[in-house]
Structures are given as C-alpha cells and as structure tokens.
Design a protein around this motif. Structure first.
Motif, mmCIF file in Angstrom:
data_model
loop_
_atom_site.group_PDB
_atom_site.id
_atom_site.type_symbol
_atom_site.label_atom_id
_atom_site.label_comp_id
_atom_site.label_asym_id
_atom_site.label_seq_id
_atom_site.Cartn_x
_atom_site.Cartn_y
_atom_site.Cartn_z
ATOM 1 N N THR A 37 0.851 -1.189 0.000
ATOM 2 C CA THR A 37 0.000 0.000 0.000
ATOM 3 C C THR A 37 0.888 1.241 0.000
ATOM 4 O O THR A 37 2.107 1.137 -0.131
ATOM 5 N N THR A 38 0.304 2.414 0.138
ATOM 6 C CA THR A 38 1.087 3.643 0.252
ATOM 7 C C THR A 38 1.841 3.644 1.571
ATOM 8 O O THR A 38 1.270 3.384 2.626
ATOM 9 N N SER A 39 3.137 3.933 1.503
ATOM 10 C CA SER A 39 3.976 3.993 2.701
ATOM 11 C C SER A 39 4.600 5.365 2.813
ATOM 12 O O SER A 39 5.108 5.910 1.826
ATOM 13 N N VAL A 40 4.573 5.917 4.026
ATOM 14 C CA VAL A 40 5.056 7.280 4.257
ATOM 15 C C VAL A 40 6.044 7.263 5.418
ATOM 16 O O VAL A 40 5.753 6.708 6.482
ATOM 17 N N ILE A 41 7.223 7.863 5.210
ATOM 18 C CA ILE A 41 8.150 8.081 6.323
ATOM 19 C C ILE A 41 8.219 9.580 6.589
ATOM 20 O O ILE A 41 8.195 10.400 5.684
ATOM 21 N N TYR A 42 8.313 9.918 7.864
ATOM 22 C CA TYR A 42 8.098 11.294 8.318
ATOM 23 C C TYR A 42 9.233 11.726 9.243
ATOM 24 O O TYR A 42 9.620 10.982 10.141
ATOM 25 N N ASP A 43 9.768 12.904 8.995
ATOM 26 C CA ASP A 43 10.731 13.525 9.898
ATOM 27 C C ASP A 43 10.041 14.667 10.631
ATOM 28 O O ASP A 43 9.556 15.614 10.010
ATOM 29 N N ARG A 44 10.015 14.586 11.942
ATOM 30 C CA ARG A 44 9.423 15.658 12.726
ATOM 31 C C ARG A 44 10.281 16.917 12.643
ATOM 32 O O ARG A 44 11.493 16.850 12.423
#
Length: 297
Positions: A37-44
C-alpha cells in the motif's frame, strides 16, 4: 516526508520515528510496505530532514504538524500509524485527537506514561539522576572514540543497505546535531506523558504492539554498570505493561520480537511487516461495503 507505493492496497501506512531516529531509519520496512500500500516516512520538525523547529515540542504541535503534512501531500486517511518508542506516544495522541483519521495502530516498543512506574525500583533509582538537557549539551564535543563506536554500530546494523541510503544516515546519527536532537526532543517527556494522559482514552481501533525481548548493542552502551538480570527485569516489566495496555482495547494484541529497542524494526523486520499486513487485512471493507475495522466507519 517520503511516499512510496500505491493507494490500491488500502489505507496509507505512516511511520513515526523513535526519539533520536529519523524517517530514513525505516527505509527497510518502508520499502516492504510500499509493496502492499502507500507507505510514508516522516521527519518531525527539528529532526532529520524535517523543518527547522526549536526542541522540545509538545505532542499537540507534533501531531498538528503531521496532520498538515499529510493533507498537503494529498495522502488521504484513515491511516495505519506505525510509531516507534517516542513516535508511539505521538501515534497514540494522533489517534485520540483525530479518531476518524486512524484505521489502525502498530506500536514498536512505545513510550508509555506508566513505563517508569512499572519498572523495578532499583532501575528507577538509577534513572532519577539523568538530565537530558545536560546530556544533550555534552554532545557538542563528543570524544572521537565514542563517535567511532556509534558509527561502527550503525554500520553493522545497516550493512546490507545501499550506500546512498546508509552513509548519509550514519553521518546524521554521529553528528552533534543528530545526537543532540534525540535527547532534546525527549527532554520534556514527562510533559508529553501528562499531555497524552489528559487527552482521553484510545479510540477503538485495531492495535498491535511489538515488544522487544533482547538487549541490543545500543542498549548495552547506555546501560553500563546495570546488571543483566536487572535489564531482563525491565524487559519482563515492559511486556506486562504492554499486555495490560493492549487488553484495555478490544482486540489489542502484543507480540514479542527477538530484537532490541533501537533495532526492533531492523532485526525484527519480518515481524513489523507481518503486523502491518495483518492490520491491513483486518480493516479491509467487508463484502457488504462496511468497514471491518472498528471505529473507522
């Protein structure tokens, strides 16, 4: 924020890094989830490639930021949030604040407001003198041998990763900024705990908690002088805490993983992938068009 995969597989999966880690640390599972599926990695903000921000921040600021970033990127909810350590606390808070936007939760050794209270007294006493702000200041001039040690540990864990991903990531982790950011971000952890505690109960969404069962090299470094028996007591107490927490939510589940706290998504890669796949299956629409996931209709 980086997005891979396709929306055809179901809800987007969003990775919330642990304190001191960044989105790129989850490159391995990010790539695997993108096959589903759609995968998202996030930097705060204030960490990794995130926007400049003064640390520490409140959980409300962090969850507001993530919500805006997801909307600006046109990534539609509800989401499966995957939160590691401090990221697990933020993931819970997001689900409490915006229950209609969360389809499921996977928490990897999550920070929890009752963690210290559930630990052996001897361990709590050893932690009492720790000052995160003082430790962060010490990272301005780290001894070369300590930098080499950390570089070696990360290089060992990421040995199979492409150099173009591995080397910049290691450079970040041994830089004064990268080392300080993790400590600074967690320096108000008691305030974060109070903030999440006051926010209310977790909504009724599918929940899986992965609990590490090993002491990895990163834990060994920060646990100098603590007997192995006491470290095992911490692992056992942590598992009991997570079990009680999972039992507070219908269908909540805890799974042990043979990995350490920092390396749970690396050495436990298959366990992370399997848990995400199980969550995606559990929230697929039923034949009559209703959501199978609790609380996501």
């Amino acid at each position: 924020m980086e997005t891979l995969g396709t929306a055809d597989g179901g809800p987007a999966v969003v990775f919330l890094p642990g304190g001191g880690l960044v989105g790129r640390d989850y490159w391995n599972v990010h790539r695997e989830v993108a096959k589903l599926t759609t995968s998202v990695i996030y930097d705060r903000g204030g960490t990794g490639d995130g926007s400049p921000a003064e640390l520490p921040r409140t959980s409300t600021e962090v969850t507001d930021e993530l919500r805006v970033l997801l909307r600006d990127a046109a990534i539609e909810g509800p989401y499966v949030l995957v939160g590691h350590s401090l990221g697990g606390l933020y993931a819970r808070h997001y689900a409490i604040r915006f229950p209609g936007e969360v389809a499921g939760l996977l928490l990897l050794d999550p920070a929890h407001e009752d963690y210290n209270a559930r630990m052996p007294q001897e361990l709590r006493e050893r932690w009492e003198g720790f000052d995160a702000a003082e430790a962060a200041a010490a990272f301005e001039n780290l001894p070369d041998e300590l930098v080499r040690l950390y570089r070696g540990l990360f290089a060992q864990e990421l040995a199979d990763w492409p150099a173009e991903v591995r080397e910049p990531l290691i450079d970040y982790h041994v830089s004064p900024h990268g080392l300080k950011a993790g400590l600074q971000e967690a320096s108000n952890v008691e305030e974060l705990y109070a903030e999440v505690r006051a926010a209310g109960p977790l909504p009724d969404v599918p929940l899986v908690i992965l609990s590490s069962t090993k002491v990895d090299p990163f834990k060994t470094i920060v646990s100098q002088g603590i007997p192995e028996t006491l470290l095992q007591e911490e692992i056992d107490a942590k598992f009991r805490l997570y079990t009680d927490f999972a039992n507070s939510v219908p269908g909540g589940e805890v799974r042990p993983v043979e990995a350490g706290h920092v390396t749970i998504h690396l050495r436990g890669e298959q366990a992370v992938r399997d848990a995400i796949a199980d969550l995606l299956i559990s929230i697929q629409p039923t034949a009559d068009g209703e959501e199978a996931a609790r609380g996501t209709a």
